[in-house]
Design an enzyme around this catalytic site. Sequence first.
Site, PDB file in Angstrom:
ATOM      1  N   ILE A   1       2.957  -7.867  -4.056  1.00 64.60           N
ATOM      2  CA  ILE A   1       2.569  -7.344  -2.740  1.00 64.60           C
ATOM      3  C   ILE A   1       1.165  -7.817  -2.359  1.00 64.60           C
ATOM      4  O   ILE A   1       0.501  -7.214  -1.530  1.00 64.60           O
ATOM      5  CB  ILE A   1       2.700  -5.809  -2.682  1.00 64.60           C
ATOM      6  CG1 ILE A   1       1.844  -5.109  -3.751  1.00 64.60           C
ATOM      7  CG2 ILE A   1       4.156  -5.407  -2.870  1.00 64.60           C
ATOM      8  CD1 ILE A   1       1.869  -3.575  -3.623  1.00 64.60           C
TER       9      ILE A   1
ATOM     10  N   PHE B   1       0.803  -1.237   0.000  1.00 62.48           N
ATOM     11  CA  PHE B   1       0.000   0.000   0.000  1.00 62.48           C
ATOM     12  C   PHE B   1       0.828   1.276   0.000  1.00 62.48           C
ATOM     13  O   PHE B   1       0.303   2.345   0.292  1.00 62.48           O
ATOM     14  CB  PHE B   1      -0.967   0.031   1.198  1.00 62.48           C
ATOM     15  CG  PHE B   1      -1.721  -1.242   1.411  1.00 62.48           C
ATOM     16  CD1 PHE B   1      -2.438  -1.830   0.387  1.00 62.48           C
ATOM     17  CD2 PHE B   1      -1.714  -1.874   2.654  1.00 62.48           C
ATOM     18  CE1 PHE B   1      -3.134  -3.010   0.572  1.00 62.48           C
ATOM     19  CE2 PHE B   1      -2.403  -3.054   2.845  1.00 62.48           C
ATOM     20  CZ  PHE B   1      -3.118  -3.626   1.811  1.00 62.48           C
TER      21      PHE B   1
ATOM     22  N   GLN C   1      -8.366  -6.534  -6.739  1.00 58.75           N
ATOM     23  CA  GLN C   1      -7.722  -5.231  -6.533  1.00 58.75           C
ATOM     24  C   GLN C   1      -8.755  -4.112  -6.465  1.00 58.75           C
ATOM     25  O   GLN C   1      -8.680  -3.231  -5.621  1.00 58.75           O
ATOM     26  CB  GLN C   1      -6.755  -4.942  -7.683  1.00 58.75           C
ATOM     27  CG  GLN C   1      -5.478  -5.746  -7.621  1.00 58.75           C
ATOM     28  CD  GLN C   1      -4.723  -5.461  -6.357  1.00 58.75           C
ATOM     29  OE1 GLN C   1      -4.231  -4.364  -6.143  1.00 58.75           O
ATOM     30  NE2 GLN C   1      -4.656  -6.425  -5.471  1.00 58.75           N
TER      31      GLN C   1
ATOM     32  N   LYS D   1      -3.314  -1.051 -18.115  1.00 56.64           N
ATOM     33  CA  LYS D   1      -3.087   0.261 -17.495  1.00 56.64           C
ATOM     34  C   LYS D   1      -2.822   0.177 -15.997  1.00 56.64           C
ATOM     35  O   LYS D   1      -2.396   1.158 -15.408  1.00 56.64           O
ATOM     36  CB  LYS D   1      -4.316   1.145 -17.705  1.00 56.64           C
ATOM     37  CG  LYS D   1      -4.511   1.655 -19.125  1.00 56.64           C
ATOM     38  CD  LYS D   1      -5.757   2.520 -19.098  1.00 56.64           C
ATOM     39  CE  LYS D   1      -6.054   3.174 -20.412  1.00 56.64           C
ATOM     40  NZ  LYS D   1      -7.360   3.870 -20.319  1.00 56.64           N
ATOM     41  N   GLY D   2      -3.105  -0.942 -15.369  1.00 53.81           N
ATOM     42  CA  GLY D   2      -2.887  -1.038 -13.920  1.00 53.81           C
ATOM     43  C   GLY D   2      -4.175  -0.850 -13.149  1.00 53.81           C
ATOM     44  O   GLY D   2      -5.018  -0.029 -13.511  1.00 53.81           O
TER      45      GLY D   2
ATOM     46  N   LEU E   1      -5.476  -8.500 -17.209  1.00 51.95           N
ATOM     47  CA  LEU E   1      -4.623  -9.680 -17.372  1.00 51.95           C
ATOM     48  C   LEU E   1      -5.166 -10.894 -16.636  1.00 51.95           C
ATOM     49  O   LEU E   1      -4.889 -12.033 -17.024  1.00 51.95           O
ATOM     50  CB  LEU E   1      -3.193  -9.366 -16.899  1.00 51.95           C
ATOM     51  CG  LEU E   1      -2.521  -8.193 -17.631  1.00 51.95           C
ATOM     52  CD1 LEU E   1      -1.114  -7.969 -17.110  1.00 51.95           C
ATOM     53  CD2 LEU E   1      -2.492  -8.429 -19.136  1.00 51.95           C
TER      54      LEU E   1
ATOM     55  N   GLY F   1      -4.251  -1.247  -9.407  1.00 53.41           N
ATOM     56  CA  GLY F   1      -3.986  -1.297  -7.968  1.00 53.41           C
ATOM     57  C   GLY F   1      -4.641  -0.187  -7.174  1.00 53.41           C
ATOM     58  O   GLY F   1      -4.970  -0.373  -6.015  1.00 53.41           O
ATOM     59  N   GLU F   2      -4.793   0.960  -7.763  1.00 55.68           N
ATOM     60  CA  GLU F   2      -5.172   2.113  -6.948  1.00 55.68           C
ATOM     61  C   GLU F   2      -6.494   2.754  -7.331  1.00 55.68           C
ATOM     62  O   GLU F   2      -7.155   3.374  -6.505  1.00 55.68           O
ATOM     63  CB  GLU F   2      -4.035   3.138  -6.986  1.00 55.68           C
ATOM     64  CG  GLU F   2      -2.880   2.595  -6.184  1.00 55.68           C
ATOM     65  CD  GLU F   2      -1.554   3.266  -6.443  1.00 55.68           C
ATOM     66  OE1 GLU F   2      -1.125   4.020  -5.590  1.00 55.68           O
ATOM     67  OE2 GLU F   2      -0.948   3.016  -7.488  1.00 55.68           O
TER      68      GLU F   2
END
Length: 734
Positions: A462, A236, A633, A696-697, A625, A699-700
């Site tokens: 993580i 985090f 997430q 693009k991701g 993915l 996680g956040e």
Amino acid sequence: MSDEVGRPLDRVDGALKVTGRAPYAPETRVANAARALIVSSTVSAGRLADIDTREAERAPGVLAVLTHKNAPKLKGADSHSRGDRVLQVLQDDALVYNDQPIAVVVADTLEHAQRAGELVRPRYERRAVNVVMARESTAPVKPDKTARGPTDTDHGDFDAAWAAAAVRVDATYTTPAENHNPMEPHGTVAVWQGQDRVTVYDSTQGVFRVRARIAELFDLKPENVRVISLFIGGGFGCKGSPWSHVALAVMAAQVVGRPVRLTLTRQQMFSLVGHRPATRQHLMLGAERHGKLLAVRHDVESATSRFDQFVEPSASQTRMLYACPNIRTSHRLRRLDIPTPTFMRAPGEASGTFALESAMDELAYAAAVDPLELRLRNYAETDPDTGRPFSSKSLRQCYQAGAQRFGWSRRKSQVGAMRDGRLLVGWGMATATYPAGQSEAKATVRLRADGTAVVQTGSQDIGTGTYTILGQVAADALGLPVDRVRVEIGDTKLPEAPLSAGSRTASSVSPAVKGAAEAARAAAIALAVADRRSPLYGLASGQIAVAGGQLRGPGGGHQETYAAVLSRARKDEVVGQFDSKEKPDRKDYAIHSFGAQFAEVTVDPDLGQVRVRRFVGAFATGKVLNSKTGRSQLMGGIVWGIGMALLERTERDARTGRVVTRDLADYHVPVNLDVPPIEIVMIDEADAHVNDVGAKGMGEIGNTGSHAAIANAVYHATGRRIRDLPITPDKLLL
Ligand code: MOS
């Protein structure tokens, strides 16, 4: 060819973790390891007049007691290159925050270290402290820059546009300091090999970042520092910087000439490893009568320490989220006697979208426009900040799909109009957004003669699913079933990969793995077509397809396995390597993920208690993915949004500066009963510009806007606009 990418595969490390067989760094077994314990200050500012360690040194099992009087000198602890933080590693007598390391006790057992730690006697010279970000108590400081570009931006003429606006919102929002609470606290095991080599097992989001910092501090060659982090119990952002305890573990092991294990207590997590800083954000939105934005202004102040500079870039999304010709933003700091803040999940956007998306909701009521319709009226077709086109943007689809799943069209627009018995019901929504970055990453893929493959890259998992998705990416590039691909990460012996932070691992490391796998595949194909004994002999490489571990010629007539090609060539393996750099055309685009968040809350009118009853989040984050780890997430971000909206706040005693919410009984995070059914909609999105896998991701972004959707739902239920997080019952009852 995409057989494995996208599939909802279980985590490959899942069984290891739930059966206790995954070696987390701080529990790594090493022979003869001593225990080190950090003794920390109980005052927040001043100096250590003295520290008496005589009794501690005589206590049973004690190997050493380190203080600023006897600790080895390190290099560069007071600098902050590469996003590292200034460290407190016993170099002087200065006291700069509460719970700062003032001694390290090393003993044969933890219990002996704890006992000796109680016998360390500091004498303090205290200075008056200020830990409150009140306007009158501190002067704003203009930082040099933010992690997202300049501190200030100014497009058009805000003042003239504000004066011309028919509808205005002018409000200040505040968010508290919050602390990261991964399940696994930080911890380090340091093992020296002689005088000039050390191995560090560390719970970190960036093994190469730790390597660089330890090499600098101890004046070692980077290649003589090995950092290993195979499994991490949550990061985090707090595990994105090498903090003081990592250096202290290495120092302690050097001094006692034995391996040393040093773990932080949960209490120490509240001071030694950063936090999300408190913010005060002034929003001004001026619009035409029906809500078209004319003027946007967002001025952010965030807290930082006296000795370091961390800027929470909370106005970042305001620069790019809505179309408006006149946008002015700024970031300022207020210095306090606190530890230095750091990145915490969606740094900037987390607190920033609370303010902006609350203000947009206020504008919707002021202009009498549905909140979702208001966002559509201000939809940005190009980035208002840079003028660039978006590499891809499926926010309309997110709004539409999310609203449909949620049933938004059935919302009664008047405040307080929806009830369930005695409970007030509210529906709120907000936009989610987070930039999609890419960093350089290297990877190696080894295609083995037994028909399996090994992926090697110094990235980290993580808890996000890195092990799993990299296997999927390699499997498709190699034409192998995913269960024949093994992934090795978390070790500086592997090719260099970036910090697992900023939602960048999928977008940075997958292209490297894809490139390396393609190189390994090409090497195997080259062997086959050049080998007279191969059924593929003489074919052009481009004619060969791979699937299911088979190399096939055109028409499917000629084929053989990787294993056959390699064993005939008497090779154990063929190796592909790739160094993935940022795609050059990225700079022509604005590259962001987007989403839409919808919350239903109930509010008890007598108790002021808010419950989130239902949540829908719809997201477009490029290529997904793995739809299971991705969904996890996004859901996790929304759970955090419930925490930010209703529960989380780090409280300091204003007189002493000490954190009083130093454990999970006093610092509240959402538990199962706080979390309602969360529905995640993932919009399939192709993006050719972001990187070679199109991810693009994720996680956040799930966190962004989620708290605002809840706050907006609370307003819809009650007519009470709470601009100060968290929304605790007292604020609704006042
Ligand atoms: Mo994240 S706050 O970039 O680890």
